[in-house]
Design a protein around this motif. Structure first.
Motif, mmCIF file in Angstrom:
data_model
loop_
_atom_site.group_PDB
_atom_site.id
_atom_site.type_symbol
_atom_site.label_atom_id
_atom_site.label_comp_id
_atom_site.label_asym_id
_atom_site.label_seq_id
_atom_site.Cartn_x
_atom_site.Cartn_y
_atom_site.Cartn_z
ATOM 1 N N ARG A 1 69.992 116.962 71.558
ATOM 2 C CA ARG A 1 68.787 116.919 72.365
ATOM 3 C C ARG A 1 68.251 115.225 72.516
ATOM 4 O O ARG A 1 68.002 114.861 73.683
ATOM 5 C CB ARG A 1 67.630 117.593 71.772
ATOM 6 C CG ARG A 1 66.253 117.556 72.553
ATOM 7 C CD ARG A 1 65.013 118.035 71.907
ATOM 8 N NE ARG A 1 65.158 119.322 71.938
ATOM 9 C CZ ARG A 1 65.291 120.087 70.636
ATOM 10 N NH1 ARG A 1 65.295 119.654 69.639
ATOM 11 N NH2 ARG A 1 65.615 121.445 70.885
ATOM 12 N N ASP A 2 68.505 114.648 71.521
ATOM 13 C CA ASP A 2 68.207 113.169 71.634
ATOM 14 C C ASP A 2 69.266 112.429 72.537
ATOM 15 O O ASP A 2 68.697 111.669 73.437
ATOM 16 C CB ASP A 2 68.381 112.505 70.145
ATOM 17 C CG ASP A 2 67.228 112.909 69.370
ATOM 18 O OD1 ASP A 2 66.100 113.135 69.602
ATOM 19 O OD2 ASP A 2 67.721 113.203 68.160
ATOM 20 N N LEU A 3 70.410 112.907 72.680
ATOM 21 C CA LEU A 3 71.400 112.216 73.387
ATOM 22 C C LEU A 3 71.148 112.433 74.759
ATOM 23 O O LEU A 3 71.168 111.567 75.705
ATOM 24 C CB LEU A 3 72.852 112.816 72.988
ATOM 25 C CG LEU A 3 73.826 112.439 73.987
ATOM 26 C CD1 LEU A 3 74.325 111.043 74.077
ATOM 27 C CD2 LEU A 3 75.270 113.352 73.832
ATOM 28 N N LEU A 4 70.821 113.829 75.143
ATOM 29 C CA LEU A 4 70.523 114.264 76.392
ATOM 30 C C LEU A 4 69.349 113.391 77.227
ATOM 31 O O LEU A 4 69.196 112.963 78.130
ATOM 32 C CB LEU A 4 70.238 115.741 76.797
ATOM 33 C CG LEU A 4 71.431 116.527 76.495
ATOM 34 C CD1 LEU A 4 70.973 118.044 76.257
ATOM 35 C CD2 LEU A 4 72.579 116.233 77.547
ATOM 36 N N LYS A 5 68.455 113.317 76.342
ATOM 37 C CA LYS A 5 67.150 112.605 76.795
ATOM 38 C C LYS A 5 67.338 111.131 76.905
ATOM 39 O O LYS A 5 67.085 110.447 78.102
ATOM 40 C CB LYS A 5 66.066 112.708 75.271
ATOM 41 C CG LYS A 5 64.821 111.926 75.964
ATOM 42 C CD LYS A 5 63.848 112.116 74.910
ATOM 43 C CE LYS A 5 62.335 111.614 75.286
ATOM 44 N NZ LYS A 5 61.529 111.748 74.196
ATOM 45 N N LYS A 6 68.084 110.565 76.101
ATOM 46 C CA LYS A 6 68.595 109.100 76.184
ATOM 47 C C LYS A 6 69.335 108.816 77.603
ATOM 48 O O LYS A 6 69.282 107.760 78.168
ATOM 49 C CB LYS A 6 69.518 108.775 75.088
ATOM 50 C CG LYS A 6 69.976 107.169 75.081
ATOM 51 C CD LYS A 6 69.244 106.423 74.346
ATOM 52 C CE LYS A 6 69.862 104.836 74.654
ATOM 53 N NZ LYS A 6 69.190 104.051 73.323
ATOM 54 N N ILE A 7 70.147 109.869 78.048
ATOM 55 C CA ILE A 7 70.993 109.790 79.263
ATOM 56 C C ILE A 7 70.301 110.271 80.390
ATOM 57 O O ILE A 7 70.775 110.322 81.628
ATOM 58 C CB ILE A 7 72.456 110.224 79.070
ATOM 59 C CG1 ILE A 7 72.347 111.839 78.776
ATOM 60 C CG2 ILE A 7 73.126 109.562 77.793
ATOM 61 C CD1 ILE A 7 73.572 112.533 78.961
ATOM 62 N N GLY A 8 69.125 110.708 80.124
ATOM 63 C CA GLY A 8 68.385 111.296 81.425
ATOM 64 C C GLY A 8 68.593 112.513 81.807
ATOM 65 O O GLY A 8 68.349 113.075 83.175
ATOM 66 N N TYR A 9 69.122 113.439 80.947
ATOM 67 C CA TYR A 9 69.455 114.763 81.402
ATOM 68 C C TYR A 9 68.556 115.740 80.654
ATOM 69 O O TYR A 9 67.911 115.344 79.501
ATOM 70 C CB TYR A 9 70.810 115.135 80.887
ATOM 71 C CG TYR A 9 71.848 114.735 81.625
ATOM 72 C CD1 TYR A 9 71.842 113.322 82.302
ATOM 73 C CD2 TYR A 9 73.305 115.522 81.913
ATOM 74 C CE1 TYR A 9 73.047 113.018 83.149
ATOM 75 C CE2 TYR A 9 74.039 115.151 83.007
ATOM 76 C CZ TYR A 9 74.011 113.961 83.247
ATOM 77 O OH TYR A 9 75.128 113.363 84.073
ATOM 78 N N ARG A 10 68.285 116.983 81.211
ATOM 79 C CA ARG A 10 67.331 118.028 80.471
ATOM 80 C C ARG A 10 68.138 118.723 79.728
ATOM 81 O O ARG A 10 69.493 119.107 80.101
ATOM 82 C CB ARG A 10 66.555 118.641 81.675
ATOM 83 C CG ARG A 10 65.482 117.627 82.401
ATOM 84 C CD ARG A 10 64.585 118.323 83.638
ATOM 85 N NE ARG A 10 64.523 119.828 83.066
ATOM 86 C CZ ARG A 10 64.370 120.865 84.074
ATOM 87 N NH1 ARG A 10 64.329 120.459 85.440
ATOM 88 N NH2 ARG A 10 64.139 121.866 83.638
ATOM 89 N N VAL A 11 67.541 119.419 78.717
ATOM 90 C CA VAL A 11 68.362 120.170 77.958
ATOM 91 C C VAL A 11 68.643 121.412 78.708
ATOM 92 O O VAL A 11 69.935 121.977 78.808
ATOM 93 C CB VAL A 11 67.485 120.707 76.705
ATOM 94 C CG1 VAL A 11 68.234 121.912 75.963
ATOM 95 C CG2 VAL A 11 67.359 119.511 75.790
ATOM 96 N N GLN A 12 67.757 121.983 79.641
ATOM 97 C CA GLN A 12 67.989 123.133 80.403
ATOM 98 C C GLN A 12 68.848 122.709 81.465
ATOM 99 O O GLN A 12 68.486 121.790 82.337
ATOM 100 C CB GLN A 12 66.483 123.985 80.807
ATOM 101 C CG GLN A 12 66.075 124.507 79.588
ATOM 102 C CD GLN A 12 64.433 124.859 80.157
ATOM 103 O OE1 GLN A 12 64.045 124.355 80.753
ATOM 104 N NE2 GLN A 12 64.106 126.117 79.357
ATOM 105 N N GLY A 13 69.665 123.229 81.812
ATOM 106 C CA GLY A 13 70.686 122.967 82.971
ATOM 107 C C GLY A 13 71.988 122.177 82.352
ATOM 108 O O GLY A 13 72.548 121.803 83.353
ATOM 109 N N SER A 14 71.936 121.846 80.967
ATOM 110 C CA SER A 14 73.104 121.149 80.888
ATOM 111 C C SER A 14 73.825 121.881 79.598
ATOM 112 O O SER A 14 73.372 122.283 78.742
ATOM 113 C CB SER A 14 72.461 119.560 80.105
ATOM 114 O OG SER A 14 71.755 118.780 80.950
ATOM 115 N N VAL A 15 75.028 121.516 79.661
ATOM 116 C CA VAL A 15 76.019 122.173 78.577
ATOM 117 C C VAL A 15 76.985 120.988 77.993
ATOM 118 O O VAL A 15 77.520 120.177 78.597
ATOM 119 C CB VAL A 15 76.971 123.292 79.129
ATOM 120 C CG1 VAL A 15 78.007 123.694 78.041
ATOM 121 C CG2 VAL A 15 76.201 124.367 79.726
#
Length: 68
Positions: free
Chosen positions: A25-39
């Motif tokens: 989750r921290d990684l996705l936030k850092k790169i500007g992606y949302r948890v929902q919709g990302s795999v």
């Protein structure tokens, strides 16, 4: 710690600096992606957003497509 991130849709590789004990989750936030919709896939296995990452991990990030 450094994580290698392959952004599949963009055909791009990033090196991301995160604090120790960071999660997917921290990684996705850092790169500007949302948890929902990302795999996120590590070692060819999808991982959940609460999984902790380790220094030197390489992950692939896919964006899930939806529509009608």
């Amino acid at each position: 710690m450094k994580i290698i991130v392959d952004l599949v849709r963009e055909n791009k590789r990033l090196e991301v600096e995160l604090p120790e004990k960071a999660t997917v989750r921290d990684l996705l936030k850092k790169i500007g992606y949302r948890v929902q919709g990302s795999v996120v896939v590590k070692d060819d296995v999808p991982v959940i957003e609460d999984e902790r990452l380790k220094d030197g991990d390489t992950v692939k990030v896919f964006l899930a497509a939806s529509g009608g």
